[in-house]
Design a protein around this motif. Structure first.
Motif, PDB file in Angstrom:
ATOM      1  N   ALA A 120     -18.253  28.603-101.313  1.00  0.00           N
ATOM      2  CA  ALA A 120     -17.166  29.231-101.498  1.00  0.00           C
ATOM      3  C   ALA A 120     -16.421  29.954-102.605  1.00  0.00           C
ATOM      4  CB  ALA A 120     -16.320  28.284-100.237  1.00  0.00           C
ATOM      5  N   ALA A 131     -13.009  31.552-104.267  1.00  0.00           N
ATOM      6  CA  ALA A 131     -11.465  30.595-104.462  1.00  0.00           C
ATOM      7  C   ALA A 131     -10.938  30.919-103.619  1.00  0.00           C
ATOM      8  CB  ALA A 131     -11.354  31.364-105.229  1.00  0.00           C
ATOM      9  N   PRO A 132      -9.930  29.952-102.957  1.00  0.00           N
ATOM     10  CA  PRO A 132      -8.633  29.614-101.490  1.00  0.00           C
ATOM     11  C   PRO A 132      -8.753  31.192-101.609  1.00  0.00           C
ATOM     12  CG  PRO A 132      -9.290  27.898-102.892  1.00  0.00           C
ATOM     13  CD  PRO A 132      -9.821  28.400-103.627  1.00  0.00           C
ATOM     14  N   GLU A 133      -7.705  31.619-103.005  1.00  0.00           N
ATOM     15  CA  GLU A 133      -7.138  33.020-102.637  1.00  0.00           C
ATOM     16  C   GLU A 133      -8.051  35.002-102.219  1.00  0.00           C
ATOM     17  OE1 GLU A 133      -6.684  31.127-106.935  1.00  0.00           O
ATOM     18  OE2 GLU A 133      -7.768  30.860-105.256  1.00  0.00           O
ATOM     19  N   GLN A 139     -10.386  34.633 -99.856  1.00  0.00           N
ATOM     20  CA  GLN A 139     -11.239  33.639 -98.499  1.00  0.00           C
ATOM     21  C   GLN A 139     -11.127  34.302 -97.670  1.00  0.00           C
ATOM     22  OE1 GLN A 139     -11.874  29.472 -98.226  1.00  0.00           O
ATOM     23  NE2 GLN A 139     -12.117  28.931-100.168  1.00  0.00           N
ATOM     24  N   ARG A 140      -9.589  35.647 -97.213  1.00  0.00           N
ATOM     25  CA  ARG A 140      -9.294  36.196 -96.410  1.00  0.00           C
ATOM     26  C   ARG A 140     -10.090  37.530 -96.656  1.00  0.00           C
ATOM     27  NH1 ARG A 140      -5.163  37.202 -93.004  1.00  0.00           N
ATOM     28  NH2 ARG A 140      -3.921  39.149 -92.557  1.00  0.00           N
ATOM     29  N   ASP A 186     -15.382  34.913-108.785  1.00  0.00           N
ATOM     30  CA  ASP A 186     -13.836  34.943-108.460  1.00  0.00           C
ATOM     31  C   ASP A 186     -13.383  35.605-108.970  1.00  0.00           C
ATOM     32  OD1 ASP A 186     -14.452  33.135-106.175  1.00  0.00           O
ATOM     33  OD2 ASP A 186     -13.841  31.097-107.453  1.00  0.00           O
TER      34      ASP A 186
END
Length: 291
Positions: free
Chosen positions: A37, A39-41, A43-44, A166
């Motif tokens: 996955a 990085a959360p920033e 994932q959009r 990332d």
């Protein structure tokens, strides 16, 4: 057992391969697949990082095939890899595929580390239009138009390469392009398997034909009709790979085809083979993981 079988040690197939990679069990018999996955920033706009590595016996070649894909992939490729449009190893952008399956020939030893962008997600990183690279593979720096930011050296698996990817992608300062949020809402409507035609998509999304065409061209580079067809065939391929007990005629009916000949025609247009031939070629060896 062959050298390749010893090397791969029978990796299970993740669920996201179903409906995307043709005969995933066959790919995993001779290659290693990894995914991670972002990085959360990110994932959009980025769905996942992925990698495939292989070590085949001398003189042996294998073809890995994926369905025509409306997504865009950034790949770093090395070693024994050959495909249309990419004349050598290196860093590539593969655009949305609209004309059938996508084949990559593997030979010797080699690998690919890739970034699978979410549908429309590349518009957060570049002003380059997806339509420019429909059915094409081009050098990554050429299409991203960011020659000042070269792709860094990467490790050979998705998990190991993820931190570097990332950092590199975040350095591009991604942000939503105008209209992206609204487009993702339209894609959410498409997730419903009952949306089997553009008329139903128009009704549920509240957008007319021309409005949908403009948005799909802007963010995907292909039209909504092709997107819907690909999604339905993808569902059929995934069902066959899961070992769905339904007959092919029942499967066709449940997925929105009115008769078997239309199902056969559309399935062949996307995969290059008929549903019955694909089902006969399925020889599951490994379990399907949940994610």
């Amino acid at each position: 057992m062959s050298t390749a079988d010893d090397w791969t040690k029978a990796t299970p197939a993740p669920a996201h391969m179903l409906g995307h990679v043709l005969q995933p069990d066959e790919l995993l018999r001779h290659a290693r697949y990894d995914h991670a996955a972002p990085a959360p920033e990110l994932q959009r706009w980025v769905e996942r990082y992925w990698s495939v590595t292989w070590k085949l016996p001398p003189g042996q070649e294998r073809v890995a095939s994926t369905l025509d894909d409306p997504g865009i992939h950034l790949t770093h490729e090395w070693g024994g890899v050959r495909r249309e449009g990419a004349g050598s190893v290196g860093d590539w952008i593969t655009g949305p595929v609209s004309r059938g399956r996508f084949d990559v020939t593997q030979h010797g030893s080699g690998g690919v580390v890739g970034v699978r962008f979410r549908l429309g997600g590349t518009t957060a990183f570049t002003t380059a239009a997806p339509a420019e690279i429909r059915d094409r593979t081009v050098r990554a720096a050429e299409w991203l138009r960011r020659g000042d930011l070269a792709l860094p050296d990467l490790r050979d698996t998705a998990t190991a390469a993820a931190p570097t990817l990332d950092s590199w992608l975040l350095a591009l300062a991604p942000h939503d392009a105008p209209g992206f949020a609204e487009f993702t809402q339209i894609l959410d409507v498409l997730e419903d398997p009952e949306v089997t035609g553009t008329g139903e998509l128009e009704r549920r999304s509240g957008h007319g034909t021309r409005s949908l065409q403009r948005r799909f061209h802007r963010f995907l580079g292909i039209g909504p009709k092709r997107m819907i067809l690909r999604a339905r065939v993808s569902d059929a391929v995934a069902a066959i790979d899961r070992g769905d007990p339904r007959s092919l005629s029942r499967l066709a009916h449940d997925l929105g085809w009115y008769d078997q000949p239309h199902f056969d025609r559309d399935f062949r247009a996307v995969t290059g083979t008929t549903p019955s031939a694909y089902a006969r070629g399925r020889a599951p060896r490994y379990p399907i993981l949940g994610a």
